[in-house]
Design a protein around this motif. Structure first.
Motif, PDB file in Angstrom:
ATOM      1  N   SER A   7     -12.828  23.891  33.012  1.00  0.00           N
ATOM      2  CA  SER A   7     -12.571  22.420  33.032  1.00  0.00           C
ATOM      3  C   SER A   7     -11.223  21.722  32.966  1.00  0.00           C
ATOM      4  CB  SER A   7     -13.644  22.120  31.762  1.00  0.00           C
ATOM      5  OG  SER A   7     -14.902  21.626  31.698  1.00  0.00           O
ATOM      6  N   LEU A   8     -10.957  22.081  32.251  1.00  0.00           N
ATOM      7  CA  LEU A   8      -9.522  22.477  31.905  1.00  0.00           C
ATOM      8  C   LEU A   8      -7.820  22.867  33.535  1.00  0.00           C
ATOM      9  CD1 LEU A   8      -8.417  23.394  28.897  1.00  0.00           C
ATOM     10  CD2 LEU A   8      -7.858  21.453  29.227  1.00  0.00           C
ATOM     11  N   GLY A   9      -8.456  23.100  34.095  1.00  0.00           N
ATOM     12  CA  GLY A   9      -8.433  24.421  35.350  1.00  0.00           C
ATOM     13  C   GLY A   9      -7.284  25.212  34.603  1.00  0.00           C
ATOM     14  N   ALA A  10      -7.819  25.383  34.086  1.00  0.00           N
ATOM     15  CA  ALA A  10      -6.565  26.265  33.149  1.00  0.00           C
ATOM     16  C   ALA A  10      -6.471  27.563  33.612  1.00  0.00           C
ATOM     17  CB  ALA A  10      -6.894  25.800  31.433  1.00  0.00           C
ATOM     18  N   GLU A  11      -5.452  28.672  32.994  1.00  0.00           N
ATOM     19  CA  GLU A  11      -5.517  30.361  33.512  1.00  0.00           C
ATOM     20  C   GLU A  11      -6.210  30.615  31.830  1.00  0.00           C
ATOM     21  OE1 GLU A  11      -2.295  33.144  33.806  1.00  0.00           O
ATOM     22  OE2 GLU A  11      -1.737  31.743  33.680  1.00  0.00           O
ATOM     23  N   TYR A  12      -7.173  31.272  32.105  1.00  0.00           N
ATOM     24  CA  TYR A  12      -8.059  31.789  31.254  1.00  0.00           C
ATOM     25  C   TYR A  12      -7.300  33.380  31.110  1.00  0.00           C
ATOM     26  CZ  TYR A  12     -12.318  34.085  28.808  1.00  0.00           C
ATOM     27  OH  TYR A  12     -12.776  34.306  28.248  1.00  0.00           O
ATOM     28  N   HIS A  13      -6.917  33.842  29.733  1.00  0.00           N
ATOM     29  CA  HIS A  13      -7.146  35.131  28.697  1.00  0.00           C
ATOM     30  C   HIS A  13      -7.776  35.442  28.245  1.00  0.00           C
ATOM     31  CE1 HIS A  13      -3.514  36.160  31.808  1.00  0.00           C
ATOM     32  NE2 HIS A  13      -2.713  35.025  31.408  1.00  0.00           N
ATOM     33  N   LYS A  14      -7.889  36.382  27.724  1.00  0.00           N
ATOM     34  CA  LYS A  14      -9.287  37.334  26.874  1.00  0.00           C
ATOM     35  C   LYS A  14      -7.369  37.482  25.868  1.00  0.00           C
ATOM     36  CE  LYS A  14     -13.159  38.369  27.418  1.00  0.00           C
ATOM     37  NZ  LYS A  14     -14.391  37.494  26.234  1.00  0.00           N
ATOM     38  N   ILE A  15      -7.937  37.308  24.285  1.00  0.00           N
ATOM     39  CA  ILE A  15      -6.645  37.942  23.372  1.00  0.00           C
ATOM     40  C   ILE A  15      -5.833  38.859  23.707  1.00  0.00           C
ATOM     41  CG2 ILE A  15      -8.045  38.596  21.363  1.00  0.00           C
ATOM     42  CD1 ILE A  15      -5.788  37.450  19.863  1.00  0.00           C
ATOM     43  N   ASP A  16      -7.216  40.452  24.064  1.00  0.00           N
ATOM     44  CA  ASP A  16      -6.573  41.169  24.423  1.00  0.00           C
ATOM     45  C   ASP A  16      -6.101  42.190  25.510  1.00  0.00           C
ATOM     46  OD1 ASP A  16      -9.082  40.640  24.230  1.00  0.00           O
ATOM     47  OD2 ASP A  16      -9.563  42.819  24.502  1.00  0.00           O
ATOM     48  N   GLU A  17      -5.888  40.814  26.398  1.00  0.00           N
ATOM     49  CA  GLU A  17      -5.709  41.137  27.483  1.00  0.00           C
ATOM     50  C   GLU A  17      -4.090  40.533  28.140  1.00  0.00           C
ATOM     51  OE1 GLU A  17      -7.813  38.836  30.277  1.00  0.00           O
ATOM     52  OE2 GLU A  17      -9.417  40.017  30.104  1.00  0.00           O
ATOM     53  N   LEU A  18      -3.773  39.892  27.093  1.00  0.00           N
ATOM     54  CA  LEU A  18      -2.298  39.169  26.643  1.00  0.00           C
ATOM     55  C   LEU A  18      -1.231  40.351  26.019  1.00  0.00           C
ATOM     56  CD1 LEU A  18      -1.928  35.641  24.261  1.00  0.00           C
ATOM     57  CD2 LEU A  18      -1.476  36.336  26.874  1.00  0.00           C
ATOM     58  N   LYS A  19      -1.714  41.541  26.078  1.00  0.00           N
ATOM     59  CA  LYS A  19      -0.074  42.396  25.772  1.00  0.00           C
ATOM     60  C   LYS A  19       0.334  42.790  27.531  1.00  0.00           C
ATOM     61  CE  LYS A  19      -1.634  43.516  21.139  1.00  0.00           C
ATOM     62  NZ  LYS A  19      -2.080  45.060  20.481  1.00  0.00           N
ATOM     63  N   ALA A  20       1.369  42.679  27.165  1.00  0.00           N
ATOM     64  CA  ALA A  20       1.874  42.854  28.355  1.00  0.00           C
ATOM     65  C   ALA A  20       2.263  44.583  28.775  1.00  0.00           C
ATOM     66  CB  ALA A  20       3.873  42.564  28.219  1.00  0.00           C
ATOM     67  N   ASP A  21       1.582  45.134  30.010  1.00  0.00           N
ATOM     68  CA  ASP A  21       2.439  46.230  30.412  1.00  0.00           C
ATOM     69  C   ASP A  21       3.496  46.720  30.038  1.00  0.00           C
ATOM     70  OD1 ASP A  21       0.231  45.293  32.050  1.00  0.00           O
ATOM     71  OD2 ASP A  21       2.156  45.493  33.849  1.00  0.00           O
ATOM     72  N   THR A  22       4.415  48.419  28.971  1.00  0.00           N
ATOM     73  CA  THR A  22       5.544  48.666  28.296  1.00  0.00           C
ATOM     74  C   THR A  22       6.033  47.629  29.919  1.00  0.00           C
ATOM     75  OG1 THR A  22       4.783  50.640  29.195  1.00  0.00           O
ATOM     76  CG2 THR A  22       3.829  49.694  27.090  1.00  0.00           C
ATOM     77  N   LEU A  23       6.890  47.722  29.495  1.00  0.00           N
ATOM     78  CA  LEU A  23       8.415  47.556  30.075  1.00  0.00           C
ATOM     79  C   LEU A  23       8.548  48.893  31.650  1.00  0.00           C
ATOM     80  CD1 LEU A  23      10.884  46.026  30.623  1.00  0.00           C
ATOM     81  CD2 LEU A  23      12.263  47.857  29.724  1.00  0.00           C
ATOM     82  N   VAL A  24       8.299  49.657  31.547  1.00  0.00           N
ATOM     83  CA  VAL A  24       8.258  51.089  31.897  1.00  0.00           C
ATOM     84  C   VAL A  24       7.246  51.372  32.919  1.00  0.00           C
ATOM     85  CG1 VAL A  24       9.723  52.552  30.661  1.00  0.00           C
ATOM     86  CG2 VAL A  24       7.789  52.646  29.625  1.00  0.00           C
ATOM     87  N   GLN A  25       6.197  50.377  32.362  1.00  0.00           N
ATOM     88  CA  GLN A  25       4.869  51.040  33.149  1.00  0.00           C
ATOM     89  C   GLN A  25       5.242  49.517  34.705  1.00  0.00           C
ATOM     90  OE1 GLN A  25       1.852  49.866  30.713  1.00  0.00           O
ATOM     91  NE2 GLN A  25       0.381  51.634  31.211  1.00  0.00           N
ATOM     92  N   ALA A  26       6.135  48.780  34.566  1.00  0.00           N
ATOM     93  CA  ALA A  26       6.407  47.606  35.341  1.00  0.00           C
ATOM     94  C   ALA A  26       7.443  48.165  36.215  1.00  0.00           C
ATOM     95  CB  ALA A  26       6.834  46.507  34.326  1.00  0.00           C
ATOM     96  N   VAL A  27       8.232  48.967  35.494  1.00  0.00           N
ATOM     97  CA  VAL A  27       9.451  49.496  36.487  1.00  0.00           C
ATOM     98  C   VAL A  27       8.658  50.489  37.565  1.00  0.00           C
ATOM     99  CG1 VAL A  27      11.735  50.871  36.636  1.00  0.00           C
ATOM    100  CG2 VAL A  27      10.791  49.645  34.048  1.00  0.00           C
ATOM    101  N   GLY A  28       7.548  51.263  36.617  1.00  0.00           N
ATOM    102  CA  GLY A  28       7.265  51.782  37.650  1.00  0.00           C
ATOM    103  C   GLY A  28       6.187  51.289  38.854  1.00  0.00           C
ATOM    104  N   ARG A  29       5.766  50.726  39.075  1.00  0.00           N
ATOM    105  CA  ARG A  29       5.639  50.087  40.072  1.00  0.00           C
ATOM    106  C   ARG A  29       5.926  49.120  40.863  1.00  0.00           C
ATOM    107  NH1 ARG A  29       1.707  47.840  36.471  1.00  0.00           N
ATOM    108  NH2 ARG A  29       2.599  45.588  35.998  1.00  0.00           N
TER     109      ARG A  29
END
Lengths: 362, 678
Positions: free
Chosen positions: B651-673
């Motif tokens: 209804s808000l047209g908002a982005e939706y996240h589950k709380i446990d999905e909020l955690k960032a990939d660790t920095l290094v994973q991002a490097v990998g990608r």
């Protein structure tokens, strides 16, 4: 001189001993690299910094140098002065007061670091560097009121040059670097947000000040302020003797400072405090040591006492404690006492020293 | 020579920090290690060490008078000028000079980094000439960036571009030029100020983390030496001159020995093994580790790499490249047989690259314990019922602790140009105001913010033809360039926190507070303005009016009690009001509502049903296009979920996240990608 009279005399400031101590020590020893004064509105933060300007000692400068180079120290000279000296020129000397240069919160980056000299470019088609605020502040005080409101990219620039005492400019077609060794003095109201940790660490000292609670002192504040506003000149005259005393004390301390010795015992005490209190990095040790030495010099002694160390701990430690995210700045007093108590043996001296102290820093 | 240099603290006089010193020395011996990144808390001699390194760098042969320090022994990499000379049959004059450390200040503008038109020359001679920038000076040398994480994105792009290709291509301001730009990047940073972009991190061959020394004796020694240096720098340097020369000589010897150092097959296998175990991305780690191991052997004066050497450098190479190992899935291919022929070495990592951590299935994990989940859920439901059944007159208020913070993943919003783009601080706005950092110039005229240097460069080549009276340069309208400024303004983040009793179940509030704290930390690094609204009982309350003080928010968060019903619609209405007021004050900001709730509203303001009312409030918010929102669903994962928060987000047209999905990939994973995309 009439302008100076309009400034509230430093000696007439009531209370806020920590702040005054911090400012005076910096006037004696520029290597202490400044002070950050945190406090609510209306606690004489800015007044104190401006008042300090009147007490600052005179320094020897190269008269026509934009950066106020020290004619006796080739290692800190700008390239121009170095070249002149190498060419056998005798550099013209001049004595002037240490400057307090204001960095307004609205300053733009080009004015801070310096930029291309437009006039030269148009008139002669030549590329020349036009120095900015950092150049003016060399060997003086750079004062930022409301330092926490400073634009982020200006802070980055400050960090860069404060770290090494050099301002490196690579922008707008000019490539230049010059000495930028300044004492960073900032005031801020923590309600408006904290400083970035990296910038925080650049301030040698940090004090938290609050309004005075003692009613009698409060009355005194109002009285003096009213008297000052009514007739600033005669007010300043009345305080001139006190001011002069402080001025002389600063000059004497400055002369004494190189002779001040610090024992290994005291150095270990400092290291112990730094380790036990969990500070980041080593700057705290260095500042505590320099502060203790300056304190000894300020009180006319050539040997650092435990009391000197004790007096410098708060100033140097407050903003360097390793904190949890967003935890407030504070020193764990009990813990500190515990650490200090480990050095009980020289306790007997303490009393005498602290007395000498309350008499001198007023 | 207009470069002012301060006296530098001698390298061997730096007490402690052996690993940092070793990392730097390795780079001085072998430039192919690709630089070093030193991360660490403030006041740990990071910058001092790098600057001291400059004095230790060896001499190299260069073409005399060449602006780019070309190597006369390597014809393939000569600059245009040297090549022309050579083609004309002239001999390249040689000279020897020390490898340069070029300072890149964070305030640098693009024209000085890549180089641009020399306007002085153009005015006087009417000839376009390229004026080399820092990248030219740094060819075959070192670029040093203090506080590298504060460097402007724009400049980082330029650096990455040049680093990747080894050449600098300049196509700007009517100059077109290409020159070699092979440099080593050395950077220092304090991670508290935010991290580096993954691509940039990977450019650093080695990475070291430093911290303060804990030993009192050593600390005293550090303080003493520094004081001695400050008191008499010249004398101090003189006293250390012998030791400094000794280090320098040893580096020279090691440099000569380096080509002779060999590494056994077994140790090569060890290296690949280590890299595999660390799940590092790509091959760079293997290659650099091999080079580093050989370099350290040379430093120790040996011609043969030992196992010890490999271990000594392994973590410097892997530190910033390691990705978190996935829980070993059974189908994981076996590690390579030690007896495999060397020829396959290069291919091995690639074939093993496939089982990426992504394969570690989070879904499976959840499925594996459905029964337990169900039990818990029932339990929780009971709790909740108890909570809501309890009389509202005596709301049970509990203050929960703040959970562990974590690194927040990037919050992206594709239809939003205000939210973090790329990886800058959150927002890059090109403001109409004249504030902000000047990054480059443009021909577009918008706001009379004259970029004088660029204007001069535009006008300069035509001066020969123009009429000039009393001045050196005549500027015409067509020459005028304006500054493009980038200001990293933060956003306005308004936290709308559900503090009702249902949030108390199963320590959910602890987790929620941890998530909010993480978002606050993120907000600090992006310098966002923040506000906080909590709703519980029958009303919503503005806990923190919009401020820059993240500390205040944290304090309030700690003290925030939980209990009572869930007046979701009241929370939304209040948030709308606050956001609207902010928009009135500053129409340029784009408020982001961060709604943290399970969506189970059970109190209404008016006569409608609570949920219906909440959804209507949400729709009203959606209609205001300038307000964006983000819903963080804190409903526990379980057998039966209501999905009310998802509905709310819709209804808000908002982005939706589950709380446990909020955690960032660790920095290094991002490097990998990022690397695998390259």
């Amino acid at each position: 001189m009439s302008e100076l009279k309009k400034i509230y005399p430093f000696a007439a400031l009531v209370g806020q001993e920590e702040m005054k101590k911090g400012l005076l020590l910096n006037a004696v020893n520029p290597k202490l690299s400044g002070i950050l004064i945190r406090g609510e509105k209306g606690t004489a933060k800015s007044t104190a910094v401006r008042a300090l300007a009147a007490l600052l000692p005179e320094i020897e400068v190269v008269a026509d140098c934009l950066y106020g180079c020290n004619p006796d120290d080739i290692t800190t000279m700008c390239m121009n002065c170095r070249e002149r000296q190498a060419n056998g020129e005798t550099l013209p000397r001049e004595r002037r007061k240490m400057r307090v240069v204001d960095l307004p919160v609205s300053a733009t980056e080009d004015r801070v670091v310096g930029t291309l000299d437009i006039e030269q470019a148009i008139k002669r088609g030549e590329k020349r560097f036009e120095p900015g605020v950092l150049a003016q502040a060399n060997r003086g005080i750079l004062y930022v009121d409301e330092v926490n409101l400073l634009d982020d990219h200006i802070v980055d620039v400050l960090l860069d040059s404060a770290a090494m005492g050099v301002n490196t400019v690579e922008r707008e077609g000019v490539s230049f670097s010059h000495p930028a060794n300044f004492i960073l003095v900032g005031t801020m109201n923590p309600e408006e947000g904290e400083l970035r940790p990296q910038l925080l660490d650049r301030f040698g000292f940090c004090v938290n000040i609050t309004g005075i609670i003692d009613p009698a002192l409060r009355v005194e504040v109002v009285k003096r302020r009213a008297a000052f506003e009514e007739d600033p000149e005669s007010f300043a005259d009345r305080w001139e003797a006190e001011q002069d005393k402080l001025r002389r004390q600063i000059i004497e301390a400055k002369a004494l400072l190189p002779k001040v010795q610090i024992s290994d015992e005291m150095l270990f005490l400092i290291a112990g405090i730094a380790i036990e209190m969990g500070v980041d990095g080593h700057r705290a040790d260095l500042i505590m040591m320099k502060a203790a030495k300056t304190m000894a010099a300020f009180n006319g002694r050539e040997e650092v006492s435990e009391e000197d160390v004790r007096q410098s701990v708060d100033l140097a430690l407050l903003h360097r404690m390793r904190r949890k995210p967003f935890q407030e700045l504070a020193v764990d007093r009990q813990k500190l006492q515990g650490v200090m108590a480990g050095f009980k043996h020289s306790h007997a001296h303490n009393h005498a020293h602290s007395h000498a102290h309350t008499n001198t820093v007023k | 020579m207009n470069k002012f240099q301060r006296l530098v603290y001698p390298f061997p006089a730096i007490a402690g920090q052996e690993r940092m010193k070793k990392g730097l020395i390795l780079n001085a011996i072998n430039p192919r290690l690709g630089g070093i990144l030193i991360r660490g808390e403030k006041g740990t001699a990071k910058s001092t060490a790098v600057r001291a390194l400059a004095a230790l760098l060896p001499e190299t042969e260069v073409v005399a008078g060449c602006l780019f320090n070309c190597d006369p022994n390597d014809i393939s990499r000569l600059c245009e000028q040297c090549r022309t000379l050579l083609a004309a049959g002239e001999k390249l004059e040689r000279t020897s000079r020390q490898v340069q450390v070029i300072d890149l200040p964070v305030s640098a503008t693009e024209d000085r980094v890549v180089g641009s038109l020399d306007f002085e020359h153009a005015i006087k001679h009417g000839v376009r000439r390229f004026e080399p920038g820092l990248l030219a000076q740094a060819n075959r040398g070192i670029i040093y960036v203090d506080e590298v994480n504060l460097l402007d994105d724009h400049i980082v792009d330029v650096l990455l571009d040049a680093a990747a290709m080894g050449i600098n291509v300049v196509e700007r301001e009517s100059v077109s030029y290409v020159h070699p730009a092979e440099f080593i990047l050395v950077g220092t940073m304090n991670p508290e100020e935010g991290d580096l972009r993954p691509q940039l991190i990977d450019r650093f061959g080695l990475c070291i983390e430093v911290e303060g020394v804990r030993d009192p004796g050593e600390r005293v020694e550090i303080a003493k030496r520094r004081e001695a240096f400050d008191a008499d720098p010249m004398g101090f340097i003189a006293r250390w001159a012998v030791e400094e020369q000794a280090v320098k000589d040893r580096i020279t010897v090691a440099r000569q020995l380096l080509p002779k150092v060999t590494i056994s097959l077994g140790l090569l296998e060890l290296i690949t093994q280590l890299c595999l175990e660390g799940f590092v991305a790509g091959h760079r780690a293997d290659i650099i580790m091999e080079a580093a191991a050989r370099t350290i052997a040379a430093w120790h004066g040996r011609e043969e790499v030992t196992e010890q050497d490999v271990y000594e450098v392994a973590d410097m190479v892997m530190f910033h490249r390691i990705r978190q190992a996935p829980p070993p899935p059974p189908e994981q291919p076996k590690p390579p047989e030690p007896s495999e022929p060397a020829g396959e070495q290069q291919e091995e990592p690639e074939s093993l690259e496939e089982p990426e951590p992504e394969q570690a299935p989070p879904a499976e994990q959840a499925d594996s314990e459905p029964e337990k989940q169900e039990d818990e859920w029932n339990e929780q439901e009971q709790n909740e019922q108890e909570q809501s059944n309890s009389p509202p007159a005596v709301p049970q208020e509990i203050v929960f602790a703040v959970g562990q913070p974590f690194q927040v993943k990037r919050i992206t919003h594709d239809r939003d140009r205000i939210l973090r783009k790329g990886s800058g601080r959150r927002s890059h706005t090109k403001t109409a105001s004249k504030a902000g950092r000047y990054v480059r110039s443009t021909m577009q005229r918008k706001n009379d913010d004259l970029a004088f240097d660029a204007t001069l460069r535009a006008a300069a080549p035509y001066q020969v033809y123009r009429r000039r009276e009393q001045i050196a340069i005549a500027i015409e309208t067509a020459d005028i360039r304006e500054k493009v400024r980038e200001k990293r303004i933060g956003n306005f983040l308004l936290f709308v926190v559900d503090a009702s009793g249902s949030m108390g179940a199963r320590q959910r509030m602890v987790e929620t507070k941890g998530a909010i704290l993480s978002l606050l930390l993120d907000a600090y690094q992006k310098r966002d303005r923040i506000g906080m609204i909590a709703f519980k009982g029958n009303t919503a309350e503005v806990l923190l009016p919009p401020t820059n003080s993240v500390e205040m928010a944290h304090k309030l968060l700690e003290e925030l009690p939980t209990g009572g019903k869930t007046p979701l619609s009241a929370g939304l209405t209040k948030a709308y009001g606050v956001a609207k007021t902010q928009l009135l004050k500053d129409p340029n900001i784009s408020p982001l509502l961060i709604i943290i709730s399970d969506g189970k509203g059970n109190v209404s303001i008016g006569s409608d049903k609570p949920l219906k009312e909440a959804l209507r409030a949400a729709e009203i918010i959606q209609e205001e296009e300038r307000i964006k929102s983000l819903v963080i669903d804190v409903e526990n994962k379980g057998f039966l979920t209501f999905g009310l928060a998802r509905e709310l987000a819709h209804s808000l047209g908002a982005e939706y996240h589950k709380i446990d999905e909020l955690k960032a990939d660790t920095l290094v994973q991002a490097v990998g990608r990022a690397v695998s995309r390259e």
